[in-house]
Design a protein around this motif. Structure first.
Motif, short mmCIF file in Angstrom:
data_model
loop_
_atom_site.label_atom_id
_atom_site.label_comp_id
_atom_site.label_asym_id
_atom_site.label_seq_id
_atom_site.Cartn_x
_atom_site.Cartn_y
_atom_site.Cartn_z
N THR A 1 0.82 -1.22 0.00
CA THR A 1 0.00 0.00 0.00
C THR A 1 0.85 1.26 0.00
N GLY A 2 2.10 1.16 0.46
CA GLY A 2 2.97 2.33 0.51
C GLY A 2 2.71 3.23 1.70
N ILE A 3 1.86 2.78 2.66
CA ILE A 3 1.60 3.58 3.87
C ILE A 3 2.82 3.50 4.77
N GLN B 1 -1.55 6.35 12.65
CA GLN B 1 -1.85 7.58 11.92
C GLN B 1 -3.26 7.47 11.34
N VAL B 2 -3.86 8.63 11.10
CA VAL B 2 -5.19 8.66 10.48
C VAL B 2 -5.02 8.52 8.98
N LEU B 3 -5.62 7.47 8.40
CA LEU B 3 -5.50 7.22 6.96
C LEU B 3 -6.40 8.18 6.18
N ASP B 4 -5.86 8.71 5.09
CA ASP B 4 -6.69 9.53 4.22
C ASP B 4 -7.45 8.64 3.24
N GLU B 5 -8.28 9.24 2.40
CA GLU B 5 -9.12 8.46 1.49
C GLU B 5 -8.30 7.63 0.51
N GLN B 6 -7.19 8.21 0.04
CA GLN B 6 -6.34 7.49 -0.92
C GLN B 6 -5.70 6.27 -0.27
N GLN B 7 -5.26 6.41 0.97
CA GLN B 7 -4.65 5.28 1.69
C GLN B 7 -5.69 4.20 1.99
#
Length: 299
Positions: A68-70, A89-95
């Protein structure tokens, strides 16, 4: 089963005091040094709960997560046709979409539930959890003071704080994860412990009515007698609840694991606090009353 009158619960309480004080000191040191191991419920982050149509291995899930590249390294928990992935961390929509896409490659029927906690919300949850415990303790103090007297109330609240803090200390020392179900467990333990304590206090109050206690030894004998009369009831109740909590820990799902563990630990401490903590503290307070009443007569 009846216990001999010479069984001195008050004397035995000294050993439990030593154990509890030692564990309290260790708990305070670990809390001051490391704090609690908060779950995503109490700190900013994202919790992704995934339902699967088949079981996956940890290696498969790890490989998918890495793609995923997170940047944040997650905590991954596997269950039967379930996977829980927690990020600090809080994931954004893309993640979110990247994680879903990688998991769907492994199981195209997977469904996702993503819970996000921001910094302000996590602080508010922590504050509310503390307020819930404090308000419940205050209500118990008022209730016991009205039904009995302030000495019983003070002894009961020390016992309750002891039970709650012992669970917190164990979780801090062994770095066990603290989530919202942990707070529920602590409140449940407080309710269970006060029930057991009230039973013993009620017997002490009843025995006070039918005897004349002129010395500390008289009061000590009364406490030992009252504890002996209620001991088997306390043990049977504790054992019954403990068995239920233990099998919840062994057979229950991952989502209630910390709740069940906190309950098991709290029940063990609660089983002896009413007998060896609350009752002896009441005895010490009552002893001081006897001393204060006698002292003017000497003049």
């Amino acid at each position: 089963m009846r216990f001999k009158k010479e069984l001195d619960f008050v004397h035995l309480s000294k050993f439990f005091y030593i154990f509890s004080i030692a564990l309290t000191v260790a708990g305070l040191i670990f809390l001051a040094s490391f704090g609690l191991n908060y779950s995503v419920d109490f700190k900013a982050g994202s919790n992704v709960d995934i339902s699967l149509s088949k079981n996956l291995t940890l290696e498969e899930v790890n490989s998918a997560v890495e793609k995923t590249g997170i940047s944040s390294e997650p905590s991954i928990t596997l269950g039967s046709e379930r996977v829980n992935v927690r990020y600090d961390q809080v994931l954004d929509e893309q993640q979110d979409e990247a994680l879903k896409a990688e998991i769907l490659k492994l199981d195209d029927k997977a469904s996702f539930e993503i819970n996000t906690v921001d910094t302000e919300m996590s602080k508010e949850l922590a504050r509310n959890a503390i307020y819930a415990v404090l308000i419940s303790c205050l209500g118990i103090i008022i209730y016991v003071s009205i039904r009995f007297e302030w000495r019983f109330a003070l002894a009961a609240i020390v016992s309750l704080i002891h039970d709650a803090f012992m669970v917190v200390a164990i979780f801090s020392i062994f770095r066990l994860e603290v989530d919202l179900t942990f707070i529920i467990a602590v409140l449940t333990i407080i309710g269970y412990s006060i029930n057991d304590t009230i039973v013993i206090f009620d017997r002490i109050r009843e025995n006070l009515r039918f005897g004349k206690q002129k010395t500390y030894e008289d009061l000590k004998e009364l406490v030992n007698k009252s504890v002996a009369q209620t001991l088997m009831r306390s043990l049977y109740t504790a054992f019954t609840v403990f068995i239920a909590a233990f099998f919840l820990l062994i057979l229950g799902g991952e989502s209630i694991k910390m709740f069940s563990l906190a309950m098991v630990i709290g029940l063990l401490f609660g089983a002896y606090s009413s007998i060896f903590i609350a009752s002896p503290i009441w005895l010490l307070l009552k002893k001081r009353e006897k001393t204060n009443v006698k002292s003017p007569a000497k003049g």
